[in-house]
Design an enzyme around this catalytic site. Structure first.
Site, mmCIF file in Angstrom:
data_model
loop_
_atom_site.group_PDB
_atom_site.id
_atom_site.type_symbol
_atom_site.label_atom_id
_atom_site.label_comp_id
_atom_site.label_asym_id
_atom_site.label_seq_id
_atom_site.Cartn_x
_atom_site.Cartn_y
_atom_site.Cartn_z
ATOM 1 N N TYR A 53 -33.325 21.969 12.647
ATOM 2 C CA TYR A 53 -34.114 19.797 13.174
ATOM 3 C C TYR A 53 -34.394 19.918 14.246
ATOM 4 C CZ TYR A 53 -31.999 16.616 16.038
ATOM 5 O OH TYR A 53 -31.871 15.186 16.503
ATOM 6 N N LYS A 135 -0.567 19.977 30.410
ATOM 7 C CA LYS A 135 -1.206 20.333 29.825
ATOM 8 C C LYS A 135 -1.968 19.319 29.696
ATOM 9 C CE LYS A 135 -2.085 22.033 24.848
ATOM 10 N NZ LYS A 135 -2.628 21.182 24.748
ATOM 11 N N LYS A 308 3.722 29.559 32.150
ATOM 12 C CA LYS A 308 2.792 30.750 31.996
ATOM 13 C C LYS A 308 3.681 31.692 32.930
ATOM 14 C CE LYS A 308 -1.684 28.269 31.430
ATOM 15 N NZ LYS A 308 -2.656 28.029 32.812
ATOM 16 N N CYS A 437 0.922 14.739 -13.654
ATOM 17 C CA CYS A 437 -1.404 14.506 -12.694
ATOM 18 C C CYS A 437 -1.979 13.810 -12.600
ATOM 19 C CB CYS A 437 -1.741 16.449 -12.589
ATOM 20 S SG CYS A 437 -2.839 16.455 -11.516
ATOM 21 N N CYS A 440 -5.393 14.598 -13.447
ATOM 22 C CA CYS A 440 -5.879 16.163 -15.059
ATOM 23 C C CYS A 440 -4.774 15.365 -16.097
ATOM 24 C CB CYS A 440 -5.835 17.747 -14.896
ATOM 25 S SG CYS A 440 -4.109 18.011 -15.395
ATOM 26 N N CYS A 461 1.295 20.483 -10.489
ATOM 27 C CA CYS A 461 0.801 20.719 -11.943
ATOM 28 C C CYS A 461 0.749 21.998 -12.352
ATOM 29 C CB CYS A 461 -0.950 20.205 -11.407
ATOM 30 S SG CYS A 461 -2.228 19.652 -12.884
ATOM 31 N N CYS A 467 -7.739 21.469 -14.211
ATOM 32 C CA CYS A 467 -7.453 20.275 -13.919
ATOM 33 C C CYS A 467 -8.586 20.095 -12.291
ATOM 34 C CB CYS A 467 -6.161 20.417 -12.022
ATOM 35 S SG CYS A 467 -5.257 18.873 -11.295
#
Ligand code: IVH
Length: 717
Positions: A53, A135, A308, A437, A440, A461, A467
């Site tokens: 890049y 947090k 902590k 499924c 498939c 499946c 599949c």
């Protein structure tokens, strides 16, 4: 201009281009760099390396220097003020930046403390003081100070390696250039970069005026602003910082977390004013409730309270489990909820064939994020049946068209919690979960486990190799971040290559370059690709021909073998050959190989069975063999340790008096030893305390060295 000419032009050195060629080339570079920026910033799916890049931008600058009159108004070098520095350099954290375990209920916090007490062997009445603090919902950063001067700042990245954002962090008023007196020679300050609500609103208003894309929430605003190539842009963004911990340091000038935070403050670092030292867990929980009550008035986002263990000596003894400390936990605020309409239910097919129902929702904002999808877990969940066959939601089922209550907690996938029956459309029908499924067409079944007598909640499946969904998901897993992590080859690219039949199996990735040479349809002619990106892709693939064993094992996608288990297996077997041999021998009779697999710390019969099954499939072996022709998994990095127990197999038996069994085990593992539960010919050392029985006898029979707890402590220093 024809494609071939454009490609030839791209390869021509900048200083040999004619005026006309330079004009063409600058136009091409604007488009190419723009496309890469989009993939990097908006899609988070770069297809070229940082170096490549940079080379594109440099080429653009070189041509512009030669023909200043050709410089375009939309030139990449004109973008955002000062000269962008290209992609961020990578920084390896001297001490990894880990994550925190989560607690959602008070009971989880009590469990956390009980675990600590057990680990340390504390007696009743011995309390563990905790530091409780908000947090912050931002992004973590690490600031390295040397001799009190800010030297380098990095993002968390994957915890091991982050991005160098020194110049950007330097623009934050909260990040002091110099630390006050008494700071250690070297210290990495860890903390959270965030944006206040007011600053976020003002920034978005400005972005809107300037016609820029708006940020979804303050956290995205903070992340997007910190990761700017041009620090001048970051400088105009109102980022803030709270320090809460440290990484590498030449000295720890305190005995407790609290004192350390006081020191931070003295050195000029901002710490959160709601930090409180609590004498016990009850006090910590009370502070949680106080902070929760204040939450809306804080002026910045927080998503829970972190507890902590205050004593640093105890933190040290407690150490880490996997990627989070045993001495800290994040107590999250309850998830945010919203009501919306369930427009439809889609079925996704996963890598292991699991059919997961996904709710398609009328978009709704939950805690500042637009939610369009939510998980419905499984078939029974939709019907209103829980894991053990019990009723959930009073047995109410979920139907398309229903008005549903959804919840979103942190980064977890949102889920559908409840339905509002009063708003159910009259014609709503119970949802019929498919038994085929959807991809498939193979039967999708729920396995019955004869041992437990339970039926799997998940319908799977049975298509296996035929599949396409499973095959594609497996490939995506193979290239995922914790597996092969090939730069420029993410889920999207794999999917596209898969559709065109270029990559069907993992090994195909490594023959891509070879096939490209004789192929008529060149990769560089594909949408979104160019000469340079293809070259870079091949280089990135080649880089992965050597790969860490744990990544390789994880990438195979064996059921129940996630990152942690892959590391365990890698560390135990050392080489892929040993692992495969062990796994194949473990099939069949429950002999020593099966025993060995089961004895690996953290690996139980379910995982062992999955490993055995994986290697029992001929097609898996076939693919592994192809893969091994292309890729060499490296020998697993043995735990680097100079300890005399490194690499040894140690067994503890009898009572220990100075520490608990858990602590002894954790200590041994930290030093690179393997801890086993039973004595065998492979045992190197038995640490026996009072009351030792059969293990001691067995060790004597086998001639294994036996020592007592004091000798052990002396040995490990
Ligand atoms: S302590 C060993 N304290 O939460 C890890 N983390 O889930 C020590 N975070 O990546 C982390 N506020 O970015 C700690 N007061 C706080 C925090 C905090 C926010 C983030 C941090 C970390 C993530 C862990």
């Amino acid at each position: 201009m024809a494609k071939a000419d454009a490609a030839a032009l791209a390869d021509k050195p900048a200083e040999t281009l004619t005026l006309e060629e330079a004009r063409e080339e600058l136009a091409r570079l604007v488009a190419e760099i723009g496309a890469h920026d989009k993939r990097y910033y908006e899609e988070d799916a770069p297809t070229i390396s940082d170096a490549a890049y940079d080379a594109l931008r440099q080429r653009n600058a070189a041509i512009e220097a030669r023909y200043p009159e050709l410089k375009r108004a939309d030139s990449p070098s004109e973008k955002i003020g000062a000269k962008p520095s290209g992609r961020f350099a990578k920084v390896r954290h001297a001490v990894p930046m880990l994550s925190l375990d989560n607690a959602f209920e008070e009971a989880d916090v009590h469990d956390f403390l009980a675990r600590i007490r057990r680990f340390l062997g504390l007696k009743e009445g011995e309390e563990v003081a905790l530091l409780a603090e908000p947090k912050i919902d931002g992004l973590s950063a690490s600031l390295r100070y040397e001799n009190g001067v800010f030297r380098r700042g990095a993002t968390r990245g994957d915890g091991t390696e982050g991005e160098d954002v020194t110049a950007n962090l330097r623009t934050l008023g909260d990040v002091p250039e110099k630390l006050g007196k008494g700071a250690p020679e070297v210290i990495e300050i860890r903390g959270e970069v965030y944006m206040s609500h007011a600053d976020f609103e003002a920034l978005n208003a400005r972005m809107e005026k300037e016609g820029e894309r708006l940020f979804a929430n303050p956290r995205n605003g903070a992340a997007g602003s910190l990761r700017q190539l041009d620090p001048a842009v970051t400088a105009r963004r109102p980022l803030r910082f709270f320090a809460y911990g440290w990484g590498e340091t030449s000295e720890v000038p305190a005995k407790t977390q609290w004192e350390m935070m006081q020191a931070f403050r003295d050195w000029g670092l901002p710490t959160n004013p709601f930090m409180k030292l609590c004498a016990d867990v009850e006090e910590a929980l009370a502070h949680y409730r106080d902070i929760e009550a204040e939450r809306a008035r804080l002026g910045y986002d927080i998503d829970g309270v972190v507890y902590k263990v205050n004593e640093l000596a105890l933190q040290e003894r407690l150490g880490f489990v996997s990627r989070s400390p045993r001495w800290a936990i994040a107590h999250k605020f309850p998830a945010e909820k919203a009501t919306t309409v369930l427009q439809g239910i889609d079925i996704q097919v996963g890598r292991t064939g699991a059919l997961t129902p996904v709710a398609r929702l009328a978009p709704v904002t939950v805690g500042g994020v637009v939610v369009k999808h939510a998980t419905l877990h499984n078939e029974d969940y939709i019907k209103g049946i829980g894991r053990d066959g019990e009723k959930i939601r009073d047995g109410k089922d979920i139907r398309e068209g229903d008005t549903v209550l959804i919840q979103r907690a942190g980064d977890v996938i949102p889920q559908v919690l409840d339905v509002d029956l009063s708003r159910r459309p009259k014609d709503a029908e119970p949802y019929v979960f498919p038994d085929k499924c959807p991809v498939c067409g193979s039967d999708a079944v729920r396995e019955h486990d004869p041992k437990s007598g339970r039926t799997d909640a998940v319908r799977r499946c049975t298509g296996g190799l035929v599949c396409e969904a499973q095959a594609m998901e497996r490939l995506k897993h193979f290239v995922s971040r914790a597996a092969f992590d090939i730069e420029g080859l993410g889920a999207k690219q794999v999917e596209a290559f898969w559709r065109d039949g270029l990559i069907k199996h993992p090994s195909d990735i490594f023959t891509l370059a070879e096939r490209e040479r004789t192929s008529l349809k060149k990769l560089k002619d594909r949408e979104g690709w160019g000469e340079t990106s293809v070259k870079n892709l091949f280089a990135a693939i080649d880089e992965r021909r050597q790969i860490a064993l744990a990544r390789f094992i994880y990438g195979l996608g064996i059921r129940h073998v996630g990152e942690t288990n892959a590391r365990r297996l890698a560390r135990h077997y050392g080489t892929f050959a040993a692992f495969m041999e062990g796994a194949r021998a473990a099939g069949g009779e429950a002999g020593p190989a099966w025993q060995e697999l089961n004895d690996i710390d953290g690996i139980g019969p379910v995982v062992a069975e999955a490993v055995v099954q994986f290697f029992a499939e001929a097609h898996n072996i076939e693919e592994i063999e192809k893969l091994l022709r292309e890729v060499t998994p490296q020998e697993a990095e043995r735990v680097q340790s100079t300890s005399p127990v490194a690499g040894k197999t140690v067994v503890f038996t009898g009572a220990l008096e100075k520490m608990t069994r858990d602590e002894a085990k954790a200590m041994a593992e930290r030093l690179g030893a393997k801890v086993s539960g039973s004595v065998s010919a492979r045992t190197d050392l038995l640490v026996a305390g009072p009351g030792a029985g059969s293990k001691l006898k067995k060790a004597a029979e086998l001639g294994v060295e036996v020592i007592d707890e004091d000798a052990w402590l002396k040995l490990v220093g």
